[in-house]
Scaffold this motif. Structure first.
Motif, PDB file in Angstrom:
ATOM      1  N   THR A  70       0.879  -1.298  -0.042  1.00 35.02           N
ATOM      2  CA  THR A  70       0.125   0.111  -0.100  1.00 35.02           C
ATOM      3  C   THR A  70       0.702   1.297  -0.009  1.00 35.02           C
ATOM      4  O   THR A  70       1.961   0.953   0.334  1.00 35.02           O
ATOM      5  N   MET A  71       0.269   2.359  -0.410  1.00 36.67           N
ATOM      6  CA  MET A  71       0.937   3.886  -0.312  1.00 36.67           C
ATOM      7  C   MET A  71       1.431   4.021   1.364  1.00 36.67           C
ATOM      8  O   MET A  71       2.424   4.571   1.430  1.00 36.67           O
ATOM      9  N   SER A  72       0.818   3.436   2.178  1.00 31.29           N
ATOM     10  CA  SER A  72       1.223   3.453   3.476  1.00 31.29           C
ATOM     11  C   SER A  72       2.194   2.806   3.999  1.00 31.29           C
ATOM     12  O   SER A  72       3.422   3.211   4.529  1.00 31.29           O
ATOM     13  N   ASP A  73       2.454   1.537   3.229  1.00 27.70           N
ATOM     14  CA  ASP A  73       3.664   0.887   3.369  1.00 27.70           C
ATOM     15  C   ASP A  73       4.978   1.466   2.912  1.00 27.70           C
ATOM     16  O   ASP A  73       6.109   1.530   3.113  1.00 27.70           O
ATOM     17  N   VAL A  74       4.665   2.246   1.663  1.00 22.88           N
ATOM     18  CA  VAL A  74       5.784   2.946   1.169  1.00 22.88           C
ATOM     19  C   VAL A  74       6.308   3.877   2.002  1.00 22.88           C
ATOM     20  O   VAL A  74       7.496   4.229   2.149  1.00 22.88           O
ATOM     21  N   SER A  75       5.262   4.777   2.500  1.00 21.21           N
ATOM     22  CA  SER A  75       5.672   5.731   3.464  1.00 21.21           C
ATOM     23  C   SER A  75       6.169   5.120   4.800  1.00 21.21           C
ATOM     24  O   SER A  75       7.260   5.827   5.324  1.00 21.21           O
ATOM     25  N   THR A  76       5.874   4.046   5.315  1.00 27.11           N
ATOM     26  CA  THR A  76       6.456   3.462   6.348  1.00 27.11           C
ATOM     27  C   THR A  76       7.909   3.060   6.035  1.00 27.11           C
ATOM     28  O   THR A  76       9.053   3.098   6.748  1.00 27.11           O
ATOM     29  N   PHE A  77       8.247   2.427   4.939  1.00 27.18           N
ATOM     30  CA  PHE A  77       9.609   2.399   4.266  1.00 27.18           C
ATOM     31  C   PHE A  77      10.389   3.371   4.351  1.00 27.18           C
ATOM     32  O   PHE A  77      11.575   3.529   4.813  1.00 27.18           O
ATOM     33  N   VAL A  78       9.909   4.639   3.787  1.00 32.09           N
ATOM     34  CA  VAL A  78      10.746   6.018   3.759  1.00 32.09           C
ATOM     35  C   VAL A  78      11.009   6.361   5.202  1.00 32.09           C
ATOM     36  O   VAL A  78      12.165   6.795   5.417  1.00 32.09           O
ATOM     37  N   HIS A  79      10.029   6.212   6.116  1.00 31.21           N
ATOM     38  CA  HIS A  79      10.248   6.518   7.326  1.00 31.21           C
ATOM     39  C   HIS A  79      11.159   5.811   8.067  1.00 31.21           C
ATOM     40  O   HIS A  79      12.152   6.620   8.723  1.00 31.21           O
ATOM     41  N   GLU A  80      11.254   4.521   8.096  1.00 27.07           N
ATOM     42  CA  GLU A  80      12.409   3.789   8.693  1.00 27.07           C
ATOM     43  C   GLU A  80      13.614   3.972   8.011  1.00 27.07           C
ATOM     44  O   GLU A  80      14.674   3.802   8.810  1.00 27.07           O
ATOM     45  N   MET A  81      13.710   4.070   6.787  1.00 25.85           N
ATOM     46  CA  MET A  81      14.909   4.538   6.266  1.00 25.85           C
ATOM     47  C   MET A  81      15.614   5.869   6.687  1.00 25.85           C
ATOM     48  O   MET A  81      16.866   5.973   6.808  1.00 25.85           O
ATOM     49  N   GLY A  82      14.721   6.575   7.116  1.00 25.69           N
ATOM     50  CA  GLY A  82      14.949   8.009   7.761  1.00 25.69           C
ATOM     51  C   GLY A  82      15.851   7.750   9.067  1.00 25.69           C
ATOM     52  O   GLY A  82      16.747   8.315   9.238  1.00 25.69           O
ATOM     53  N   HIS A  83      15.141   6.736   9.763  1.00 26.82           N
ATOM     54  CA  HIS A  83      15.804   6.284  11.192  1.00 26.82           C
ATOM     55  C   HIS A  83      17.392   5.844  10.576  1.00 26.82           C
ATOM     56  O   HIS A  83      18.200   6.226  11.307  1.00 26.82           O
ATOM     57  N   SER A  84      17.189   4.862   9.717  1.00 27.00           N
ATOM     58  CA  SER A  84      18.461   4.117   9.590  1.00 27.00           C
ATOM     59  C   SER A  84      19.540   5.196   9.009  1.00 27.00           C
ATOM     60  O   SER A  84      20.926   4.853   9.164  1.00 27.00           O
ATOM     61  N   MET A  85      19.151   5.925   7.848  1.00 24.22           N
ATOM     62  CA  MET A  85      20.089   6.962   7.414  1.00 24.22           C
ATOM     63  C   MET A  85      20.504   8.022   8.591  1.00 24.22           C
ATOM     64  O   MET A  85      21.747   8.436   8.706  1.00 24.22           O
ATOM     65  N   HIS A  86      19.828   8.216   9.760  1.00 22.30           N
ATOM     66  CA  HIS A  86      20.117   9.089  10.745  1.00 22.30           C
ATOM     67  C   HIS A  86      21.245   8.463  11.645  1.00 22.30           C
ATOM     68  O   HIS A  86      22.300   8.883  11.983  1.00 22.30           O
ATOM     69  N   SER A  87      21.010   7.010  11.831  1.00 26.22           N
ATOM     70  CA  SER A  87      21.913   6.324  12.479  1.00 26.22           C
ATOM     71  C   SER A  87      23.397   5.902  11.657  1.00 26.22           C
ATOM     72  O   SER A  87      24.324   6.048  12.304  1.00 26.22           O
ATOM     73  N   PHE A  88      23.101   6.018  10.376  1.00 26.07           N
ATOM     74  CA  PHE A  88      24.234   5.898   9.163  1.00 26.07           C
ATOM     75  C   PHE A  88      25.144   7.057   9.371  1.00 26.07           C
ATOM     76  O   PHE A  88      26.412   6.995   9.515  1.00 26.07           O
TER      77      PHE A  88
END
Length: 599
Positions: A378-396
């Motif tokens: 779903t579009m919500s799942d796409v947004s969730t993916f982008v959200h979690e990648m934001g966390h991971s990029m912050h960690s990176f």
């Protein structure tokens, strides 16, 4: 009815790659034995911190031990979350937790010993060039001196670490591995699988019968065990309150905020600001009721998309491409690292039997910033993916630009990078969309984001405020009390246009974040700060994006979080960021009204 695959049937390319952490269990056990040895030797450092040289030796051994323990723990936790019915991985996870408890016990002397040093010795250590990297770390400790207990007391607190987290662990096992729900029927009588993971999609169905049945069944299933769940939750709260008193905090809120030097006014101010703007949420409920053409607006109608385009499905690969386009304003450096993470095994993509529900980013200094998804297209799942990648990029960025001691970032800042990514994506999608239905769906998604991330999370925060204050006053709260508090808050937040279905009174029982006391308000403050960053990046371009990367993403915990934000251009000690977000909410409703000719 959708059938979940077993973990053993999930393709390797759809799983995260944990082999860089440990190639196999033999490698894990080798490091586990080394960690046990380090912990066993750690006690010999007690009483040795006398000057800059001895402190530096202590800090280096502490870092070596903590980095190894953290790596062992995160590996066991990630393996366990792949399939929480796997008893071998349950044991691995418990071993990691026990290791932390053991280390906490033997290292409990450290803070009291450091803080007991005479002022002149402490100042001498701070002034030593070889201790430069640890200066802010030590100053933070000294600012909390009045809240550190004696050696013996800290050892007792640490020894009970596993026991004190038992409520949270029990709820996690119950909700993810043992609790099961009956199948639910749609208007044709077709049955659908109901799980914590699938509920998010069923509640968005155009089939109102299916939405209602999923809503009622999920909440009443939790309600059937609410006495046990209420006991576990209030026990967890009492543990937090007792520790706050033992550590001489004014209350449980101060215990949550002071370690990061966040004024308690930020918490109370956020709740006050949202209560001052409940009229906007009431307006949204009324607007959605009109658009959906409903005689009665129920809680299970809140999540339904306003346009058929909201039902579009995307492959994971399509979701990645949408993300790459939406995040282009972040610049080439960011996008190259983002794409490399997708390709190099950061992500566990799909739901399987026993997998932990929801989505999260996890990892430590010596691992990749891993992501667990339950991607369903779903579009919500796409947004969730982008959200979690934001966390991971912050960690990176944090781990790649800070020493270990500052390589993490505070919980207060944890939701900023993730939400900024979402804001950039949705702005891109709305701006390029020419199809009216799809544009409406995207506007609705952004409105829902504000409702769920700002209004809903601050309603959660008010629930925490009320329950903790009543327990602090000496009251005993049972399941019925929690039900009533939850019902009252729903009635206040949603207003007269909403029918408050009785089953919602059990919803508190399914919110895992309540076991991390006073975490949820930070979703709202994080969203407000992220909105400010996204607005600036979109208006100013790559220069603003680079400032955001350099001053925020790379900062880690090298300064207090409020200071990190001020350096990057946002002052969260004022209500302005949240007020600006609510202004955006109102303007999105204006836009939606124009789309439907209701303005």
């Amino acid at each position: 009815m959708k059938e979940l695959q077993k973990r053993s049937d999930v393709r390797a390319q759809d799983q995260w790659d944990l082999t860089p952490v440990y190639a196999d269990l033999a490698a894990y056990e080798t490091d586990f034995a080394r960690a046990k040895k380090l912990i066993g030797e750690f006690g010999s450092l007690k009483g040795t911190i006398r000057d800059a040289a001895s402190y530096l030796r202590f800090a280096q051994i502490e870092e070596e031990t903590e980095r190894l323990i953290s790596k062992l723990f995160v590996y066991g936790n990630l393996k366990y979350n792949e399939d929480m019915t796997n008893q071998a991985m349950q044991t691995l996870n418990q071993k990691g937790r026990a290791l932390f408890t053991e280390y906490g016990t033997v290292s409990a002397f450290a803070e009291p010993e450091i803080l007991a040093l005479p002022d002149e010795v402490f100042e001498e250590i701070l002034a030593a060039p070889e201790v430069e990297a640890y200066r802010f770390h030590l100053e933070r400790k000294r600012n909390l001196k009045k809240h550190i207990l004696s050696n013996e007391q800290e050892e007792v607190m640490a020894a009970f670490g596993d026991v004190r987290s038992a409520s949270q662990s029990a709820v996690g096992i119950f909700s993810n591995a043992e609790l099961s729900f009956p199948d639910v029927e749609d208007e044709t009588g077709k049955k659908h699988l109901l799980t914590n993971g699938s509920y998010g999609q069923l509640i968005k169905s155009k089939d109102r019968t299916l939405r209602r049945n999923a809503f009622e069944t999920l909440h009443r299933t939790y309600g059937a065990t609410e006495n046990t769940l209420a006991f576990l939750l209030t026990t967890n709260m009492k543990d937090w309150i007792i520790e706050a008193r033992l550590r001489h905090y004014e209350n449980s809120v101060e215990k949550a905020l002071k370690p990061n030097n966040i004024p308690v006014a930020v918490f109370y101010q956020s709740i006050e600001t949202i209560n001052d703007h409940l009229d906007l949420l009431h307006r949204y409920v009324g607007l959605k009721k009109r658009i959906l053409g409903l005689d009665e607006m129920h809680l299970y109608d809140l999540y339904v998309p306003l346009a058929e385009a909201g039902q579009d499905r995307y492959t994971f690969e399509q979701g990645v491409e949408m993300a790459m386009q939406g995040l282009k304003p972040m610049g080439e450096e960011y996008m190259a690292a983002f794409h490399a993470g997708v390709e190099n095994g950061w992500i566990d993509k799909y739901e399987n039997v026993g997998k932990r529900s929801g989505a999260y980013s996890s990892g430590v200094y010596d691992t990749m910033p891993y992501i667990s998804l339950n991607f369903d297209g779903t579009m919500s799942d796409v947004s969730t993916f982008v959200h979690e990648m934001g966390h991971s990029m912050h960690s990176f960025y944090s781990r790649g630009n800070q020493p270990y001691i500052y390589g993490n970032y505070s919980i207060f800042l944890a939701e900023v990078a993730s939400t900024c990514n979402e804001k950039l994506l949705i702005h891109h999608l709305i701006g390029k969309e020419t199809d009216r239905d799809k544009r409406i769906a995207l506007i609705n998604q952004e409105l829902e984001q504000v409702r769920t991330t700002v209004y809903r999370q601050l309603m959660f925060a008010e629930f925490e405020k009320v329950t903790h204050e009543r327990l602090e006053a000496g009251e005993q709260l049972n399941a019925g009390d929690l039900d009533q508090i939850w019902l009252d808050l729903n009635r206040k937040f949603f207003g007269e246009d909403m029918v408050i279905d009785e089953a919602i009174k059990y919803e508190w029982a399914r919110i895992p974040h309540f076991y991390n006391d006073f975490y949820v308000y930070q979703y709202a403050t994080g969203y407000a700060m992220a909105s400010s960053f996204a607005r600036t990046i979109l208006h100013e371009g790559t220069q603003a994006a680079q400032r955001y990367i350099d001053k925020f993403l790379k900062a880690g915990s090298s300064k207090y979080p409020v200071d990190v934000m001020k350096d990057a251009g946002v002052d969260i000690t004022t209500p302005q960021p949240l007020q600006d977000t609510l202004k955006d909410f109102s303007e999105l409703m204006d836009q939606l009204e124009r789309e439907y000719g209701l303005a």
